[in-house]
Design a protein around this motif. Structure first.
Motif, PDB file in Angstrom:
ATOM      1  N   MET A   1       0.764  -1.212  -0.119  1.00  0.00           N
ATOM      2  CA  MET A   1      -0.112   0.014   0.039  1.00  0.00           C
ATOM      3  C   MET A   1       1.002   1.479  -0.182  1.00  0.00           C
ATOM      4  O   MET A   1       1.654   1.367   0.899  1.00  0.00           O
ATOM      5  N   ALA A   2       0.552   2.089  -0.914  1.00  0.00           N
ATOM      6  CA  ALA A   2       1.397   3.410  -1.049  1.00  0.00           C
ATOM      7  C   ALA A   2       0.980   4.306   0.153  1.00  0.00           C
ATOM      8  O   ALA A   2      -0.055   4.116   0.707  1.00  0.00           O
ATOM      9  N   LEU A   3       1.731   4.958   0.553  1.00  0.00           N
ATOM     10  CA  LEU A   3       1.580   6.133   1.503  1.00  0.00           C
ATOM     11  C   LEU A   3       0.536   7.048   0.996  1.00  0.00           C
ATOM     12  O   LEU A   3       0.806   7.579  -0.258  1.00  0.00           O
ATOM     13  N   TYR A   4      -0.351   7.532   1.685  1.00  0.00           N
ATOM     14  CA  TYR A   4      -1.530   8.553   0.858  1.00  0.00           C
ATOM     15  C   TYR A   4      -0.640   9.729   0.537  1.00  0.00           C
ATOM     16  O   TYR A   4      -1.278  10.217  -0.724  1.00  0.00           O
ATOM     17  N   TYR A   5       0.288  10.309   0.933  1.00  0.00           N
ATOM     18  CA  TYR A   5       0.870  11.375   0.388  1.00  0.00           C
ATOM     19  C   TYR A   5       1.860  11.140  -0.704  1.00  0.00           C
ATOM     20  O   TYR A   5       2.158  12.241  -1.202  1.00  0.00           O
ATOM     21  N   ASP A   6       1.840  10.081  -0.983  1.00  0.00           N
ATOM     22  CA  ASP A   6       2.854   9.650  -2.248  1.00  0.00           C
ATOM     23  C   ASP A   6       1.763   9.617  -3.657  1.00  0.00           C
ATOM     24  O   ASP A   6       2.155   9.449  -4.547  1.00  0.00           O
ATOM     25  N   LEU A   7       0.441   9.378  -3.396  1.00  0.00           N
ATOM     26  CA  LEU A   7      -0.295   9.302  -4.409  1.00  0.00           C
ATOM     27  C   LEU A   7      -0.484  10.631  -5.108  1.00  0.00           C
ATOM     28  O   LEU A   7      -0.670  11.681  -4.704  1.00  0.00           O
ATOM     29  N   PRO A   8      -0.552  10.389  -6.475  1.00  0.00           N
ATOM     30  CA  PRO A   8      -0.696  11.344  -7.434  1.00  0.00           C
ATOM     31  C   PRO A   8      -2.111  12.275  -7.058  1.00  0.00           C
ATOM     32  O   PRO A   8      -2.058  13.487  -7.241  1.00  0.00           O
ATOM     33  N   VAL A   9      -3.075  11.581  -7.057  1.00  0.00           N
ATOM     34  CA  VAL A   9      -4.493  12.200  -6.558  1.00  0.00           C
ATOM     35  C   VAL A   9      -4.088  13.151  -5.372  1.00  0.00           C
ATOM     36  O   VAL A   9      -4.662  13.954  -5.137  1.00  0.00           O
ATOM     37  N   PHE A  10      -3.545  12.427  -4.244  1.00  0.00           N
ATOM     38  CA  PHE A  10      -3.211  13.388  -3.037  1.00  0.00           C
ATOM     39  C   PHE A  10      -2.724  14.667  -3.441  1.00  0.00           C
ATOM     40  O   PHE A  10      -2.759  15.662  -3.015  1.00  0.00           O
ATOM     41  N   LYS A  11      -1.447  14.352  -4.279  1.00  0.00           N
ATOM     42  CA  LYS A  11      -0.749  15.857  -4.552  1.00  0.00           C
ATOM     43  C   LYS A  11      -1.451  16.766  -5.409  1.00  0.00           C
ATOM     44  O   LYS A  11      -1.392  17.900  -5.137  1.00  0.00           O
ATOM     45  N   ASP A  12      -2.381  16.308  -6.132  1.00  0.00           N
ATOM     46  CA  ASP A  12      -3.455  17.219  -7.123  1.00  0.00           C
ATOM     47  C   ASP A  12      -4.350  17.778  -5.991  1.00  0.00           C
ATOM     48  O   ASP A  12      -4.574  19.115  -6.029  1.00  0.00           O
ATOM     49  N   VAL A  13      -4.902  17.174  -5.367  1.00  0.00           N
ATOM     50  CA  VAL A  13      -5.762  17.750  -4.114  1.00  0.00           C
ATOM     51  C   VAL A  13      -5.059  18.789  -3.250  1.00  0.00           C
ATOM     52  O   VAL A  13      -5.566  19.699  -2.783  1.00  0.00           O
ATOM     53  N   TYR A  14      -3.757  18.417  -2.690  1.00  0.00           N
ATOM     54  CA  TYR A  14      -2.960  19.393  -2.140  1.00  0.00           C
ATOM     55  C   TYR A  14      -2.761  20.707  -2.673  1.00  0.00           C
ATOM     56  O   TYR A  14      -2.872  21.720  -2.444  1.00  0.00           O
ATOM     57  N   LYS A  15      -2.471  20.503  -4.044  1.00  0.00           N
ATOM     58  CA  LYS A  15      -2.201  21.629  -4.947  1.00  0.00           C
ATOM     59  C   LYS A  15      -3.498  22.570  -4.950  1.00  0.00           C
ATOM     60  O   LYS A  15      -3.551  23.933  -4.917  1.00  0.00           O
ATOM     61  N   LEU A  16      -4.801  21.782  -5.018  1.00  0.00           N
ATOM     62  CA  LEU A  16      -6.033  22.464  -4.965  1.00  0.00           C
ATOM     63  C   LEU A  16      -6.429  23.077  -3.667  1.00  0.00           C
ATOM     64  O   LEU A  16      -6.563  24.228  -3.783  1.00  0.00           O
ATOM     65  N   ILE A  17      -5.932  22.606  -2.703  1.00  0.00           N
ATOM     66  CA  ILE A  17      -6.104  23.149  -1.277  1.00  0.00           C
ATOM     67  C   ILE A  17      -5.386  24.366  -1.306  1.00  0.00           C
ATOM     68  O   ILE A  17      -5.849  25.608  -0.880  1.00  0.00           O
ATOM     69  N   ILE A  18      -4.146  24.401  -1.642  1.00  0.00           N
ATOM     70  CA  ILE A  18      -3.382  25.654  -1.514  1.00  0.00           C
ATOM     71  C   ILE A  18      -3.606  26.936  -2.399  1.00  0.00           C
ATOM     72  O   ILE A  18      -3.853  27.913  -1.996  1.00  0.00           O
ATOM     73  N   LYS A  19      -4.366  26.213  -3.694  1.00  0.00           N
ATOM     74  CA  LYS A  19      -4.792  27.573  -4.532  1.00  0.00           C
ATOM     75  C   LYS A  19      -6.119  27.865  -4.015  1.00  0.00           C
ATOM     76  O   LYS A  19      -6.216  29.263  -4.048  1.00  0.00           O
TER      77      LYS A  19
ATOM     78  N   GLN B   1     -11.368  18.337   3.764  1.00  0.00           N
ATOM     79  CA  GLN B   1     -12.241  16.966   3.817  1.00  0.00           C
ATOM     80  C   GLN B   1     -11.927  16.238   2.841  1.00  0.00           C
ATOM     81  O   GLN B   1     -11.650  14.821   2.916  1.00  0.00           O
ATOM     82  N   LEU B   2     -11.535  16.645   1.682  1.00  0.00           N
ATOM     83  CA  LEU B   2     -11.110  15.782   0.761  1.00  0.00           C
ATOM     84  C   LEU B   2      -9.788  14.970   0.797  1.00  0.00           C
ATOM     85  O   LEU B   2      -9.670  13.742   0.457  1.00  0.00           O
ATOM     86  N   VAL B   3      -8.844  15.586   1.344  1.00  0.00           N
ATOM     87  CA  VAL B   3      -7.578  15.170   2.032  1.00  0.00           C
ATOM     88  C   VAL B   3      -7.796  14.081   3.029  1.00  0.00           C
ATOM     89  O   VAL B   3      -7.303  12.833   2.900  1.00  0.00           O
ATOM     90  N   ARG B   4      -8.851  14.199   3.871  1.00  0.00           N
ATOM     91  CA  ARG B   4      -9.396  13.175   4.777  1.00  0.00           C
ATOM     92  C   ARG B   4      -9.765  11.972   4.150  1.00  0.00           C
ATOM     93  O   ARG B   4      -9.552  10.783   4.598  1.00  0.00           O
ATOM     94  N   SER B   5     -10.711  12.273   3.156  1.00  0.00           N
ATOM     95  CA  SER B   5     -11.150  10.877   2.736  1.00  0.00           C
ATOM     96  C   SER B   5     -10.284  10.226   1.681  1.00  0.00           C
ATOM     97  O   SER B   5     -10.186   9.005   1.765  1.00  0.00           O
ATOM     98  N   ILE B   6      -9.236  10.888   1.171  1.00  0.00           N
ATOM     99  CA  ILE B   6      -8.461  10.168   0.509  1.00  0.00           C
ATOM    100  C   ILE B   6      -7.318   9.365   1.375  1.00  0.00           C
ATOM    101  O   ILE B   6      -7.124   8.225   1.245  1.00  0.00           O
ATOM    102  N   TYR B   7      -6.773  10.058   2.679  1.00  0.00           N
ATOM    103  CA  TYR B   7      -6.365   9.184   3.566  1.00  0.00           C
ATOM    104  C   TYR B   7      -6.927   7.882   4.111  1.00  0.00           C
ATOM    105  O   TYR B   7      -6.634   6.870   4.326  1.00  0.00           O
TER     106      TYR B   7
ATOM    107  N   LEU C   1     -14.456   6.675  -1.058  1.00  0.00           N
ATOM    108  CA  LEU C   1     -14.312   7.492  -2.650  1.00  0.00           C
ATOM    109  C   LEU C   1     -15.488   7.902  -2.793  1.00  0.00           C
ATOM    110  O   LEU C   1     -15.460   9.121  -3.314  1.00  0.00           O
ATOM    111  N   GLU C   2     -16.704   7.319  -2.458  1.00  0.00           N
ATOM    112  CA  GLU C   2     -17.890   7.973  -2.711  1.00  0.00           C
ATOM    113  C   GLU C   2     -18.104   9.264  -2.103  1.00  0.00           C
ATOM    114  O   GLU C   2     -18.790  10.342  -2.442  1.00  0.00           O
ATOM    115  N   SER C   3     -17.741   9.045  -0.781  1.00  0.00           N
ATOM    116  CA  SER C   3     -17.739  10.290   0.265  1.00  0.00           C
ATOM    117  C   SER C   3     -17.039  11.473  -0.394  1.00  0.00           C
ATOM    118  O   SER C   3     -17.422  12.686  -0.360  1.00  0.00           O
ATOM    119  N   PHE C   4     -16.041  11.157  -0.894  1.00  0.00           N
ATOM    120  CA  PHE C   4     -14.966  12.168  -1.574  1.00  0.00           C
ATOM    121  C   PHE C   4     -15.836  12.865  -2.796  1.00  0.00           C
ATOM    122  O   PHE C   4     -15.623  13.974  -2.838  1.00  0.00           O
TER     123      PHE C   4
END
Length: 114
Positions: A1-19, A45-51, A63-66
């Motif tokens: 299992m990949a760490l959540y913060y290594d997932l490409p979708v997490f990185k994109d959501v993180y960029k979204l939050i910063i923006k 909340q999106l980050v929480r759902s990914i985690y 994922l449905e909650s996300f």
């Protein structure tokens, strides 16, 4: 299992939050404790759902909650744009990033076994 913060979708959501935090800091004061707070909270909340999805065997519920929270965030951004609080240029930047995120989450959800 990949760490959540290594997932490409997490990185994109993180960029979204910063923006989102960057773009909402200049919203008029009357929206700071309503629309801005909701946008920030829903983004986080999106980050929480990914985690949570990443750590669970049955990822579909998270994922449905996300996707539910994601639709609400899209609506909040649209309201901001329609009210002329958020520029069309910034909304377009967010939309490109959000399209990518939506595709990644939908693909992840669809890859899950029932």
């Amino acid at each position: 299992m990949a760490l959540y913060y290594d997932l490409p979708v997490f990185k994109d959501v993180y960029k979204l939050i910063i923006k989102l935090f960057e773009y909402t800091k200049d919203f008029p004061r009357e929206y700071k404790y309503t629309l801005v707070q909701d946008i920030k909270r829903d983004g986080i909340q999106l980050v929480r759902s990914i985690y949570r999805a990443n750590k669970e065997k049955d990822k579909r519920a998270y994922l449905e909650s996300f996707l539910d929270d994601f639709e609400i965030l899209k609506l909040e951004i649209r309201i901001s744009t329609d009210m002329k609080i958020l520029s069309l240029k910034k909304q377009a930047e967010l939309s490109i990033l959000m399209d990518s995120i939506g595709k990644q989450i939908t693909g992840w959800r669809n890859a899950q076994k029932f």
